[in-house]
Design an enzyme around this catalytic site. Structure first.
Site, PDB file in Angstrom:
ATOM      1  N   ASP A 231       0.815  -1.221   0.000  1.00  0.00           N
ATOM      2  CA  ASP A 231       0.000   0.000   0.000  1.00  0.00           C
ATOM      3  C   ASP A 231       0.847   1.270   0.000  1.00  0.00           C
ATOM      4  O   ASP A 231       0.315   2.377   0.032  1.00  0.00           O
ATOM      5  CB  ASP A 231      -0.982   0.013   1.187  1.00  0.00           C
ATOM      6  CG  ASP A 231      -0.302  -0.138   2.533  1.00  0.00           C
ATOM      7  OD1 ASP A 231       0.500  -1.078   2.695  1.00  0.00           O
ATOM      8  OD2 ASP A 231      -0.565   0.691   3.433  1.00  0.00           O
TER       9      ASP A 231
ATOM     10  N   HIS B 284       7.574  -0.365  13.171  1.00  0.00           N
ATOM     11  CA  HIS B 284       6.524  -1.045  12.398  1.00  0.00           C
ATOM     12  C   HIS B 284       6.794  -2.551  12.436  1.00  0.00           C
ATOM     13  O   HIS B 284       6.534  -3.264  11.485  1.00  0.00           O
ATOM     14  CB  HIS B 284       6.566  -0.506  10.961  1.00  0.00           C
ATOM     15  CG  HIS B 284       5.359  -0.817  10.129  1.00  0.00           C
ATOM     16  ND1 HIS B 284       4.075  -0.881  10.617  1.00  0.00           N
ATOM     17  CD2 HIS B 284       5.241  -1.073   8.794  1.00  0.00           C
ATOM     18  CE1 HIS B 284       3.239  -1.151   9.634  1.00  0.00           C
ATOM     19  NE2 HIS B 284       3.919  -1.284   8.516  1.00  0.00           N
TER      20      HIS B 284
HETATM   21 ZN   LIG Z   1       0.583   0.931   5.199  1.00  0.00          ZN
HETATM   22 ZN   LIG Z   2       3.135  -0.951   6.536  1.00  0.00          ZN
END
Ligand SMILES: [Zn+2]
Ligand SMILES: [Zn+2]
Length: 344
Positions: free
Chosen positions: A115, A203
């Site tokens: 994304d 993340h």
């Molecule tokens: Zn993302």
């Molecule tokens: Zn991500």
């Protein structure tokens, strides 16, 4: 009185029929299209002497709202034009915003989730056909070379078709393939007026994942990419004018997860449960940002993507009026050497 109504009705029906006929007339259609194209070509973004951030995508992969493209922010000055991430549908937003693709300085990727990279090939083509004469530079932490090599390979035939059709003078083959610029977190790009730095974010298990800070003539913006609430980000954002941060609305997500479980979609319910530990929960993000002295927090990469005004309101639940929810095509303008932020 009824006579007036009757006459008005007849006139209205007549005008409707006439409008319908004109709408189907080829010469009227041509005239309307000529006017529309002229308006479009003359309605580009107004030149702004300062730092602009244009929201080219505010969505996350969870939820399909055609009004929100996936992650993409444009950082524009009179001398620079950077794109930070280019998720699906963001090339459409970039075109709608009429951003200056012929002078794209580079694309900066925060990490390599789909994304954030899905629009790379379309952005490369759009800037090539807009007149870019050198290869498009794609900046990122370790791994960007793999992503760029893959896109270059997948679109090798397409580039050949374009040059064969339009000629090497118009589309020079040397400018077709993208070039990866791998960096270690720290200084990424610099000239007399602009400094771009990157910093690690949280993340996990995606590693590395980075955010960016842009400093331009006394103004500064920070872009988080995807991260949980991160001390490292807030340290890098000290004194910044705006922090654009990914955000997760837990109440909305819980409702989605329960609905998935009740309808037997256990795989998707588990995916929803999994994302909660690597995006910033709105319930703690604002508090941490305030404690770190962040002046202006703007939420983008919204998890889940709000579908309407109700879910947008739910997304902001418990937050102060000062925290903003980004919308696609929104523009933030920061005049040099001032505190002013103009939002359009
Ligand atoms: Zn993302
Ligand atoms: Zn991500």
């Amino acid at each position: 009185m009824s006579r007036i109504f009757k006459i008005s009705g007849v006139i209205l029906v007549g005008l409707t029929l006439l409008g319908g006929l004109l709408y189907r007339s080829a010469s009227v259609q041509d005239m309307m299209m000529q006017t529309g194209v002229a308006v479009m070509l003359n309605s580009g973004p107004e030149a702004f002497d300062g730092l602009q951030v244009v929201v080219c995508g505010s969505a996350s992969p969870l939820g399909n709202n055609p009004d929100r493209a996936q992650a993409c922010l444009a950082v524009v000055t009179p001398e620079h034009f950077f794109l930070v991430d280019v998720g699906a549908r963001s090339p459409m937003r970039i075109a709608q915003a009429q951003l200056p693709m012929n002078r794209l300085t580079g694309v900066m990727l925060t990490h390599f989730h789909s994304d954030h990279i899905a629009g790379l090939a379309d952005v490369n083509l759009a800037s090539w056909v807009a007149g870019r004469r050198a290869s498009m530079r794609v900046y990122g932490p370790s791994g960007v070379e793999t992503v760029v090599a893959g896109f270059n390979q997948a679109y090798r035939l397409d580039r050949g078709y374009r040059t064969a059709h339009h000629g090497e003078a118009l589309l020079p083959p040397s400018a077709g393939p993208m070039v990866a610029k791998t960096f270690q977190p720290g200084l990424v790009w610099q000239d007399d007026t602009m400094t771009v730095t990157s910093f690690l974010v949280d993340h996990h298990p995606i590693d590395p994942a980075v955010g960016y800070r842009f400093d331009y003539r006394g103004r500064s913006v920070v872009i988080s990419g995807d991260t949980n609430t991160s001390d490292n980000l807030f340290a890098a954002a000290a004194g910044a004018d705006i922090v654009f941060h990914d955000a997760l609305a837990r109440d909305s997500l819980d409702i989605m997860q329960n609905a998935m479980l009740e309808s037997g979609r256990t795989t998707f319910a588990q995916i929803i449960a999994d994302v909660t530990d690597y995006h910033a929960d709105t319930r703690t993000l604002e508090e941490a940002a305030t404690a770190a002295g962040i002046e202006q927090l703007v939420l983008y990469h919204l998890v889940p993507t709000p579908m309407n005004s109700l879910t947008e309101t739910m997304f902001l639940r418990g937050l102060s009026d000062k925290t903003l929810l980004a919308h696609d095509l929104q523009v933030f303008e920061l005049p040099p050497e001032s505190d002013e932020v103009i939002i359009r």
